[in-house]
Write an enzyme that holds these catalytic residues in place. Sequence first.
Site, PDB file in Angstrom:
ATOM      1  CE  LYS A 175      -2.030  -1.275   3.743  1.00  0.00           C
ATOM      2  NZ  LYS A 175      -2.912  -1.513   4.905  1.00  0.00           N
ATOM      3  CB  THR A 207      -6.481   8.792   6.559  1.00  0.00           C
ATOM      4  OG1 THR A 207      -5.514   9.295   7.503  1.00  0.00           O
ATOM      5  CG2 THR A 207      -6.572   9.748   5.381  1.00  0.00           C
ATOM      6  N   GLY A 209      -8.266   4.387  10.170  1.00  0.00           N
ATOM      7  CA  GLY A 209      -8.860   3.099   9.840  1.00  0.00           C
ATOM      8  C   GLY A 209      -8.835   2.709   8.374  1.00  0.00           C
ATOM      9  CB  THR A 210      -7.273   4.125   5.316  1.00  0.00           C
ATOM     10  OG1 THR A 210      -5.992   4.329   5.941  1.00  0.00           O
ATOM     11  CG2 THR A 210      -8.001   5.447   5.254  1.00  0.00           C
ATOM     12  N   GLY A 211      -6.446   1.322   6.582  1.00  0.00           N
ATOM     13  CA  GLY A 211      -5.860   0.002   6.364  1.00  0.00           C
ATOM     14  C   GLY A 211      -6.807  -1.117   6.756  1.00  0.00           C
ATOM     15  CB  CYS A 212      -9.088  -1.523   9.654  1.00  0.00           C
ATOM     16  SG  CYS A 212      -7.916  -1.224  10.980  1.00  0.00           S
TER      17      CYS A 212
END
Length: 265
Positions: A175, A207, A209-212
Amino acid sequence: MTAIAVTIAGSDSSGGAGIQADLKTFSALGVYGASIVTALTAQNTQGVTGIHDVPAHFIAQQMDAVFSDLNVNAVKIGMLSQPVAIAAVAAGLERWQQTLVVLDPVMIATSGDRLLAPAAVDVLKRELIPRALIVTPNLPEAAALLDEPIAKSEDEMRAQAERLLKLGAKAVLMKGGHASGPEATDLLVTPAACARLSAERVATKNTHGTGCTLSSAIAAGLAKGQRLAEAVADAKAYVTHAIEAADELNVGQGRGPTHHFHAWW
């Protein structure tokens, strides 16, 4: 058949990341979500003030309860802060023969707070990465897993992804959200190919929590029967729209959450 996905992750008391973000994503994408809680966190949009780990035996008990009853189609794994928790999850995946596994190697929160004990990194690499269909590290996480500097170019991103494949993962999504430039570019790398997924970078501080959200969106696609490349592309589009709509929400005083239900309200 009802598409079912399970998230194995920590709880975010402010609702923007972790278990809460995963369940919102599953619901927004038409998938029934179940959850196995690995840790409780005291956190908000400004940071993490406390972590209370769930005992490993109780993580295992949750897994047995869920997998013995529900016909689970895909699994997303997020925060696992301690080696014993990682070992319990790995054993549970083996016990219940789960193969459609999305591993988000959560190490540091958006706020900068550490969520993975340093001693747990080697256990994560040894026990969980080989069981994952796809691993979804951001650039600092990939560097930490490999004990290397953060990738500065797409060539370096691909090279690090290929080294992560050698640890046993079937695919790696590198990412690029932490990079600079007008586009946020991710690389989906498998032993046979490398696909580039780009979106215009959104100017927002919200942003959290974007990875979750991205990893659970991939799991939702897999649960619905999508091939991996399709699930990743759709997840990238979903999280991009969620970030674009983030400023429509007014949540907290720090880095607010993405808008998981941007298509609904």
